[in-house]
Design a protein around this motif. Structure first.
Motif, mmCIF file in Angstrom:
data_model
loop_
_atom_site.group_PDB
_atom_site.id
_atom_site.type_symbol
_atom_site.label_atom_id
_atom_site.label_comp_id
_atom_site.label_asym_id
_atom_site.label_seq_id
_atom_site.Cartn_x
_atom_site.Cartn_y
_atom_site.Cartn_z
ATOM 1 N N PRO A 1 29.627 50.808 110.258
ATOM 2 C CA PRO A 1 28.182 50.695 110.044
ATOM 3 C C PRO A 1 27.502 49.827 111.095
ATOM 4 O O PRO A 1 28.005 48.775 111.475
ATOM 5 C CB PRO A 1 28.074 50.065 108.642
ATOM 6 N N GLY A 2 26.340 50.297 111.571
ATOM 7 C CA GLY A 2 25.541 49.526 112.511
ATOM 8 C C GLY A 2 24.551 48.645 111.758
ATOM 9 O O GLY A 2 24.592 48.552 110.523
ATOM 10 N N PRO A 3 23.624 48.014 112.491
ATOM 11 C CA PRO A 3 22.628 47.159 111.839
ATOM 12 C C PRO A 3 21.830 47.951 110.804
ATOM 13 O O PRO A 3 21.447 49.094 111.049
ATOM 14 C CB PRO A 3 21.726 46.721 113.000
ATOM 15 N N HIS A 4 21.605 47.345 109.651
ATOM 16 C CA HIS A 4 20.806 47.949 108.572
ATOM 17 C C HIS A 4 21.392 49.267 108.067
ATOM 18 O O HIS A 4 20.672 50.145 107.632
ATOM 19 C CB HIS A 4 19.345 48.113 109.005
ATOM 20 N N GLN A 5 22.703 49.372 108.167
ATOM 21 C CA GLN A 5 23.399 50.521 107.594
ATOM 22 C C GLN A 5 24.487 50.015 106.654
ATOM 23 O O GLN A 5 25.020 48.925 106.849
ATOM 24 C CB GLN A 5 24.107 51.332 108.690
ATOM 25 N N VAL A 6 24.831 50.846 105.669
ATOM 26 C CA VAL A 6 26.036 50.590 104.887
ATOM 27 C C VAL A 6 26.947 51.809 105.026
ATOM 28 O O VAL A 6 26.486 52.912 105.322
ATOM 29 C CB VAL A 6 25.744 50.323 103.392
ATOM 30 N N ARG A 7 28.239 51.557 104.820
ATOM 31 C CA ARG A 7 29.176 52.691 104.732
ATOM 32 C C ARG A 7 29.391 52.970 103.245
ATOM 33 O O ARG A 7 29.662 52.044 102.470
ATOM 34 C CB ARG A 7 30.498 52.346 105.422
ATOM 35 N N VAL A 8 29.255 54.246 102.871
ATOM 36 C CA VAL A 8 29.382 54.636 101.466
ATOM 37 C C VAL A 8 30.638 55.480 101.298
ATOM 38 O O VAL A 8 30.874 56.417 102.086
ATOM 39 C CB VAL A 8 28.145 55.460 101.007
ATOM 40 N N ARG A 9 31.445 55.133 100.299
ATOM 41 C CA ARG A 9 32.554 56.021 99.902
ATOM 42 C C ARG A 9 31.966 57.060 98.969
ATOM 43 O O ARG A 9 31.511 56.741 97.870
ATOM 44 C CB ARG A 9 33.671 55.217 99.216
ATOM 45 N N VAL A 10 31.918 58.288 99.443
ATOM 46 C CA VAL A 10 31.194 59.340 98.730
ATOM 47 C C VAL A 10 32.002 59.831 97.532
ATOM 48 O O VAL A 10 33.200 60.108 97.650
ATOM 49 C CB VAL A 10 30.890 60.516 99.694
ATOM 50 N N ARG A 11 31.351 59.909 96.387
ATOM 51 C CA ARG A 11 31.978 60.462 95.174
ATOM 52 C C ARG A 11 31.439 61.840 94.842
ATOM 53 O O ARG A 11 32.124 62.623 94.186
ATOM 54 C CB ARG A 11 31.743 59.521 93.985
ATOM 55 N N ALA A 12 30.198 62.108 95.235
ATOM 56 C CA ALA A 12 29.616 63.435 94.989
ATOM 57 C C ALA A 12 28.503 63.676 96.004
ATOM 58 O O ALA A 12 27.853 62.740 96.464
ATOM 59 C CB ALA A 12 29.065 63.523 93.571
ATOM 60 N N THR A 13 28.325 64.944 96.349
ATOM 61 C CA THR A 13 27.159 65.350 97.138
ATOM 62 C C THR A 13 26.515 66.506 96.373
ATOM 63 O O THR A 13 27.125 67.070 95.471
ATOM 64 C CB THR A 13 27.536 65.823 98.562
ATOM 65 N N SER A 14 25.279 66.842 96.736
ATOM 66 C CA SER A 14 24.715 68.046 96.117
ATOM 67 C C SER A 14 24.290 69.011 97.203
ATOM 68 O O SER A 14 23.965 68.610 98.324
ATOM 69 C CB SER A 14 23.553 67.714 95.180
#
Ligand SMILES: NC(=O)c1ccc[n+]([C@@H]2O[C@H](COP(=O)([O-])OP(=O)(O)OC[C@H]3O[C@@H](n4cnc5c(N)ncnc54)[C@H](OP(=O)(O)O)[C@@H]3O)[C@@H](O)[C@H]2O)c1
Length: 313
Positions: A23-36
């Motif tokens: 992740p860069g500035p003002h970003q988070v890394r998300v572990r994805v559980r679902a997408t739509s």
């Protein structure tokens, strides 16, 4: 990490291993559980949306909506913590959601509402913000109080089923247009009246509407006579006819408005507050694993989805 990717336009994404993104500035890394799935996903992947929206190759990761847990924080991130449950419609036009780990900007990220599961939280952002911005901004629907007659065309679809609930939550008298198989659902979500678009006599005896929100690409010319004198017709599938009619807005009391989603965290928080008050729910049509993204797209492309198609990781 695993991700579904395309290396050229087409509808056959493949699962590959990619390095974990930082992740860069003002970003988070998300572990994805679902997408739509949203129709823009397969329109962009196939190249159908190319005049408006290209896909970047040699590697394109499709998808925009996701829900999951914060996995890492970039520099300068405050207000989020590792492990927190979040959802988003990723910003920009580069896709990226169909992966185990995804970078998301704070401008579009929201904590998930209490009690909402990952599938529902992934189904809300893109369709929900399109429903909200169409009704509130394009149609200028008062979001509390006034009695307004609202027609939602495509009331059982991803955008439409949320628009029915938002209009109902705003106090409107809602009429939903859907086929008979979805009439009960649309009524349960808040439509006082349901019009079955497959019946030849569907429109007989209908009084005019203050607001018509079209989610299926209807002709504005066909629906202008169904508007009150100062009524508004908005379309989230605006073709040339919508823009041609919109050009006449300055000289006509009835308005025709194109809706183009602008993803932002503030609007997602408006939707989340309604979920928390139990005034808004995401209906799940079907669920697929990540490796079956192609089948999830096929389901959406059928045009017969009621609510949202979810991909679970
Ligand atoms: N402008 C933007 O920023 C924006 C944002 C979001 C979506 N969109 C676009 O908006 C469109 C709708 O998106 P979505 O996610 O809601 O699609 P969707 O979920 O695939 O819509 C499917 C629904 O449409 C209904 N439907 C089809 N023809 C109909 C008709 N003639 N009258 C009434 N209902 C009809 C179907 O019901 P039956 O099975 O009963 O026919 C089904 O429930 C897509 O083209 C999408 O690309 C644009």
């Amino acid at each position: 990490m695993r991700a579904m990717t395309l290396d050229s336009y087409g509808l056959d994404p493949r699962l590959i291993e990619l390095p974990v993104p930082t992740p860069g500035p003002h970003q988070v890394r998300v572990r994805v559980r679902a997408t739509s799935i949203n129709p823009i996903d397969w329109k962009q992947a196939s190249g159908e949306a190319r005049p408006l929206l290209g896909a970047k190759f040699p590697r394109f990761i499709p998808g925009y909506d996701l829900a999951g847990e914060v996995d890492a924080l970039g520099p300068g991130v405050t207000g989020f913590s590792v492990g927190q449950r979040v959802h988003t419609r990723l910003s920009g036009s580069g896709g990226g959601a169909s992966a185990e780990l995804v970078l998301a900007g704070l401008d579009v990220l929201q904590p998930m509402p209490e009690g909402m599961d990952f599938a529902q939280a992934a189904g809300l952002p893109l369709a929900g913000m399109t429903a909200l911005q169409g009704l509130r901004d394009a149609c200028r629907l008062p979001m509390s109080g006034a009695t307004v007659r609202v027609l939602i065309i495509g009331a059982s679809g991803g955008v439409g089923h949320l628009a029915v609930q938002l209009a109902r939550a705003a106090g409107a008298e809602v009429t939903g247009v859907c086929s008979a198989k979805n009439a009960e659902l649309v009524g349960r979500l808040g439509a006082r009246h349901v019009i079955d678009y497959t019946r030849p006599d569907a429109w007989s005896g209908q009084p005019p509407f203050d607001v018509i929100y079209d989610c299926v690409g209807s002709s504005p010319g066909e629906f202008l006579p169904r508007l009150t004198a100062h009524g508004r017709f908005a379309s989230c599938l605006p073709g040339p006819a919508v823009f041609a009619h919109a050009a006449l807005n300055l000289v006509r009391s009835k308005k025709v408005l194109p809706v183009l989603l602008s993803a932002n965290a503030a609007d997602l928080s408006v939707l989340d507050a309604l979920v928390a008050k139990k005034q808004l729910e995401v209906v799940i049509d079907s669920r697929f694993p990540l490796a079956e993204l192609r089948a999830a797209w096929a389901k959406s492309r059928s045009g017969r989805v009621a609510g949202k198609v979810i991909v679970e990781l």
